[in-house]
Design an enzyme around this catalytic site. Structure first.
Site, PDB file in Angstrom:
ATOM      1  N   CYS A   2       0.837  -1.194   0.000  1.00  0.00           N
ATOM      2  CA  CYS A   2       0.000   0.000   0.000  1.00  0.00           C
ATOM      3  C   CYS A   2       0.871   1.243   0.000  1.00  0.00           C
ATOM      4  O   CYS A   2       2.065   1.181   0.271  1.00  0.00           O
ATOM      5  CB  CYS A   2      -0.915   0.002   1.215  1.00  0.00           C
ATOM      6  N   ARG A  27       1.440   1.492  -5.998  1.00  0.00           N
ATOM      7  CA  ARG A  27       1.582   0.568  -4.882  1.00  0.00           C
ATOM      8  C   ARG A  27       0.253  -0.054  -4.474  1.00  0.00           C
ATOM      9  O   ARG A  27       0.225  -0.979  -3.645  1.00  0.00           O
ATOM     10  CB  ARG A  27       2.199   1.277  -3.679  1.00  0.00           C
ATOM     11  N   TRP A  75      -3.780  -1.770  -1.450  1.00  0.00           N
ATOM     12  CA  TRP A  75      -3.817  -3.040  -2.172  1.00  0.00           C
ATOM     13  C   TRP A  75      -4.296  -4.066  -1.160  1.00  0.00           C
ATOM     14  O   TRP A  75      -3.622  -4.339  -0.170  1.00  0.00           O
ATOM     15  CB  TRP A  75      -2.427  -3.395  -2.707  1.00  0.00           C
ATOM     16  N   ASN A 101       0.638  -0.202   6.084  1.00  0.00           N
ATOM     17  CA  ASN A 101       1.104  -1.054   4.994  1.00  0.00           C
ATOM     18  C   ASN A 101       1.739  -2.274   5.638  1.00  0.00           C
ATOM     19  O   ASN A 101       2.569  -2.146   6.535  1.00  0.00           O
ATOM     20  CB  ASN A 101       2.121  -0.298   4.131  1.00  0.00           C
ATOM     21  N   GLY A 102       1.345  -3.469   5.196  1.00  0.00           N
ATOM     22  CA  GLY A 102       1.912  -4.685   5.764  1.00  0.00           C
ATOM     23  C   GLY A 102       0.820  -5.653   6.171  1.00  0.00           C
ATOM     24  O   GLY A 102      -0.355  -5.481   5.822  1.00  0.00           O
ATOM     25  N   GLU A 487       9.935 -13.963 -19.477  1.00  0.00           N
ATOM     26  CA  GLU A 487       9.643 -12.566 -19.169  1.00  0.00           C
ATOM     27  C   GLU A 487       8.614 -11.988 -20.139  1.00  0.00           C
ATOM     28  O   GLU A 487       7.720 -11.248 -19.738  1.00  0.00           O
ATOM     29  CB  GLU A 487      10.937 -11.751 -19.212  1.00  0.00           C
ATOM     30  N   LYS A 491       4.947 -10.454 -19.001  1.00  0.00           N
ATOM     31  CA  LYS A 491       4.489  -9.099 -19.323  1.00  0.00           C
ATOM     32  C   LYS A 491       3.094  -9.141 -19.942  1.00  0.00           C
ATOM     33  O   LYS A 491       2.235  -8.332 -19.608  1.00  0.00           O
ATOM     34  CB  LYS A 491       5.465  -8.406 -20.298  1.00  0.00           C
ATOM     35  N   GLU A 494       0.503 -10.003 -17.242  1.00  0.00           N
ATOM     36  CA  GLU A 494       0.328  -8.949 -16.248  1.00  0.00           C
ATOM     37  C   GLU A 494      -0.601  -7.838 -16.718  1.00  0.00           C
ATOM     38  O   GLU A 494      -1.432  -7.351 -15.947  1.00  0.00           O
ATOM     39  CB  GLU A 494       1.686  -8.331 -15.893  1.00  0.00           C
ATOM     40  N   HIS A 510       7.314 -31.901 -25.409  1.00  0.00           N
ATOM     41  CA  HIS A 510       7.038 -32.740 -24.247  1.00  0.00           C
ATOM     42  C   HIS A 510       5.770 -32.283 -23.523  1.00  0.00           C
ATOM     43  O   HIS A 510       5.646 -32.441 -22.309  1.00  0.00           O
ATOM     44  CB  HIS A 510       8.231 -32.725 -23.290  1.00  0.00           C
ATOM     45  N   LYS A 609       3.088  -2.693  -7.288  1.00  0.00           N
ATOM     46  CA  LYS A 609       4.475  -2.614  -7.711  1.00  0.00           C
ATOM     47  C   LYS A 609       5.438  -3.292  -6.756  1.00  0.00           C
ATOM     48  O   LYS A 609       6.286  -4.068  -7.155  1.00  0.00           O
ATOM     49  CB  LYS A 609       4.868  -1.137  -7.878  1.00  0.00           C
TER      50      LYS A 609
END
Length: 614
Positions: A2, A27, A75, A101-102, A487, A491, A494, A510, A609
């Site tokens: 947050c 955030r 968040w 935050n946490g 990667e 992207k 996301e 496979h 983030k």
């Protein structure tokens, strides 16, 4: 996860808080709120579900006066996104307000005990437990706010960055942190508070990074005080922040993500500045000079990271093993910390994190230190927790990354890993001088080649429109290109919410080959390297199943271009440095697909983030 903002001084706090929340919205953006102390002795809390813009609209007809305030963008962890669960939270009497935050791990036990004492809760969050507990302790023992906070934090298990206001003491903000970042900005007769420096730098470049267990007391007209939970006074170190306002604004781009993709040539130049000399014939890292013995005597290197940083670590593994001949393992930090790993004094642990605050990576660092390993940090955020917890390391120096989907941090991490591998390889004598010089010179040329790739933006934008229909993508690569495939798939997932999977090209047969049909776009990194013929065979296997191939090839390739449905030509470079070139078109493709689908690329759903919670 947050965002926290605070202000106390002579200015009206609301505009500062709102602007700060907008800069911290990467955030968290499930809900937002403010708590304002005004001259009438009122402590007003306004909060709402949604983005900061929703909060602004909600406050348009409210009394937002006052020169002291705290604000929060959330968040969600405990309790679904809603106005009820948004921060700030009042205490039962509404004398106190808190933002947090946490995660408070023992919140359920604390809440049950408080409810048994008759405390009534208004939300489903772990955060409200803190403010209710503080008030309960205050009332029961007739304590001031600071002492009550100190007693409560002795009982709390978990991670937190908190800020509190007390209506009865309107000239003070109390803030505390443990395993969650918090920065105090020091101005002239005023203080600022932020989860990072971005909401502060417009007003002052003088900051104090609070350490774990620190409590900051910001009082109007007084010097900043910092104590710990045992009330021992500490001497905070005031540092100068080297971030410009332009770095945290869009600068004419429609999104931060696109801006940060286009910043990469300059960022990689900055990353190499002072490390790769102007003649491009030598790499110097101060960490290798200062801790040569510890690094050269390593029997094994373990890289710990999460998400995009983990992908960079996979590339780092190949670079270090190739140039230094040291065995390297790459671990998800979240798994490493819980599986009782075998790690000791002969190991070097490299922790990679853009924010320097990733909870799982920080915990992995602490575990490795306890077992005697030497810790090397690779981070972007100066003064963050991981650089402070490690023995040495290297900053990537790519500037603030605001877009939630990491772009320039990834290429910065890979660049630092390349420089580290080269510097160590030279010291160990495990890389031939001619190869060393060739790679260093090519590394120095990468920013210019990145600029060439960025010229393909319009072509990739047009190409991306073709594939917005897809529900699944497959990304294939081999060797150094396999982590790039991972990667690229991440992207796309996301920001466009299209399912995508990265796979080693040879492993396709496979299992994943069963998915391929005419509706399946397959992105193949097929540059002209040692495994070119093998990847060519993999493309032919895809085409035989009617898969639609988008191939990244070396400029001038006339073989794959006759087979693939779409081709993106890249400038030639050394195989070990190809990830720095090949990742950019995949970033651009993910960006343009998401834009075509109308998605919010800077703030994708359910993501934030900086993952400062487990």
């Amino acid at each position: 996860m947050c965002g926290i903002v605070g202000y106390i001084g002579k200015r009206e706090s609301y505009p500062i808080l709102i602007k700060g929340l907008k800069r911290l919205e990467y955030r968290g953006y499930d809900s937002a709120g403010v708590a304002l102390q005004n001259s009438n002795g009122e402590l007003n809390v306004y909060k709402t579900k949604g983005k900061v813009s929703n909060l602004e609209e909600f406050c348009s007809d409210k009394n937002v006066s006052g020169t002291v305030g705290i604000a929060h963008t959330r968040w969600a962890t405990h309790g679904e996104p809603s106005s009820r669960n948004a921060h700030p939270h009042y205490s039962e009497s509404r004398n106190l307000a808190i933002i947090h935050n946490g995660i408070i791990e023992n919140y359920a036990d604390l809440k049950k005990k408080l409810q048994e004492k008759g405390v009534v809760f208004r939300s489903d969050t772990d955060t409200e437990v803190l403010v209710q507990f503080v008030e309960y302790v205050q009332k029961r023992k007739n304590l001031d706010l600071l002492t009550a906070v100190q007693l409560v934090l002795h009982e709390v298990i978990g991670a937190y960055a908190i800020a509190l206001l007390d209506k009865r003491n309107p000239d003070m903000i109390i803030a505390a942190r443990k395993q969650s970042p918090l920065v105090v900005g020091v101005g002239k007769d005023e203080f600022f508070l932020g989860s990072d420096a971005s909401p502060i730098i417009e007003y002052t470049d003088q900051v104090v990074y609070l350490e774990d267990g620190n409590i900051a007391i910001m009082e109007r007209g007084k010097e900043l005080r910092v104590v710990n939970i045992h009330n021992v006074s500490l001497s905070p170190e005031v540092k100068t922040v080297d971030i410009s306002l332009g770095q945290i604004e869009k600068g004419g781009y429609p999104h931060f993500m696109l801006k940060e993709i286009f910043e990469q040539p300059e960022c990689i130049t900055n990353c190499m500045r002072g490390r790769v000399n102007v003649e491009a014939n030598n790499v110097t890292l101060s960490a290798v000079i200062d801790f040569k013995k510890e690094l050269l005597e390593a029997k094994r290197i373990i890289i710990v990271a999460c998400g995009t940083s983990w992908h960079a670590g996979l590339i780092g593994k190949q670079l270090i093993e190739n140039f230094c001949r040291i065995p390297v393992e790459v671990e998800y930090a979240s798994e490493f910390r819980y599986r009782n790993p075998v790690v000791g004094k002969d190991d070097v642990v490299i922790a990679i994190s853009q924010s320097g605050e990733t909870a799982d990576t920080l915990a992995a660092v602490e575990l490795a230190k306890q077992n005697g390993a030497f810790i090397y940090g690779i981070c972007n955020a100066i003064g963050s927790s991981i650089p402070r917890a490690t023995h040495t390391g290297s900053y990537i120096h790519v500037g603030p990354e605001i877009g939630v989907a990491s772009t320039k941090a990834f290429t910065g991490q890979v660049t630092v890993l390349a420089m580290l591998a080269l510097a160590l390889g030279k010291e160990k004598g495990t890389i031939a001088e001619a190869d060393y010089l060739n790679i260093v010179q090519e590394l120095a040329s990468i920013p210019e080649k990145m600029k060439e790739v960025l010229k393909l933006n319009e072509r990739i934008a047009d190409l991306s429109q073709i594939f917005t229909y897809a529900r699944n993508f497959l990304y294939l690569g081999r060797g150094f290109s396999y982590p790039v495939a991972l990667e690229g798939a991440l992207k796309l997932k996301e920001i466009s919410y299209i399912h995508a999977e990265g796979y080693p090209a040879a492993e396709m047969k496979h299992g994943p080959i069963a998915l391929i049909d005419s509706d399946m776009p397959v992105v193949v990194i097929a540059t002209h390297n040692n495994m070119y013929e093998k990847v060519l065979s993999n493309i032919q296997e895809v085409k035989a199943r009617k898969g639609r191939v988008i191939a990244l090839v070396t400029k001038g390739d006339d073989t794959i271009s006759r087979i693939a449905d779409e081709v993106i030509e890249l400038p030639d470079t050394l195989e070990c440095l190809e990830p720095l070139i090949a990742t950019i078109p995949l970033q651009l493709m993910a960006y343009h697909v998401a834009v075509c689908k109308g998605k919010n690329v800077d703030q994708p759903r359910n993501l934030a983030k900086s993952v400062t919670v487990e």
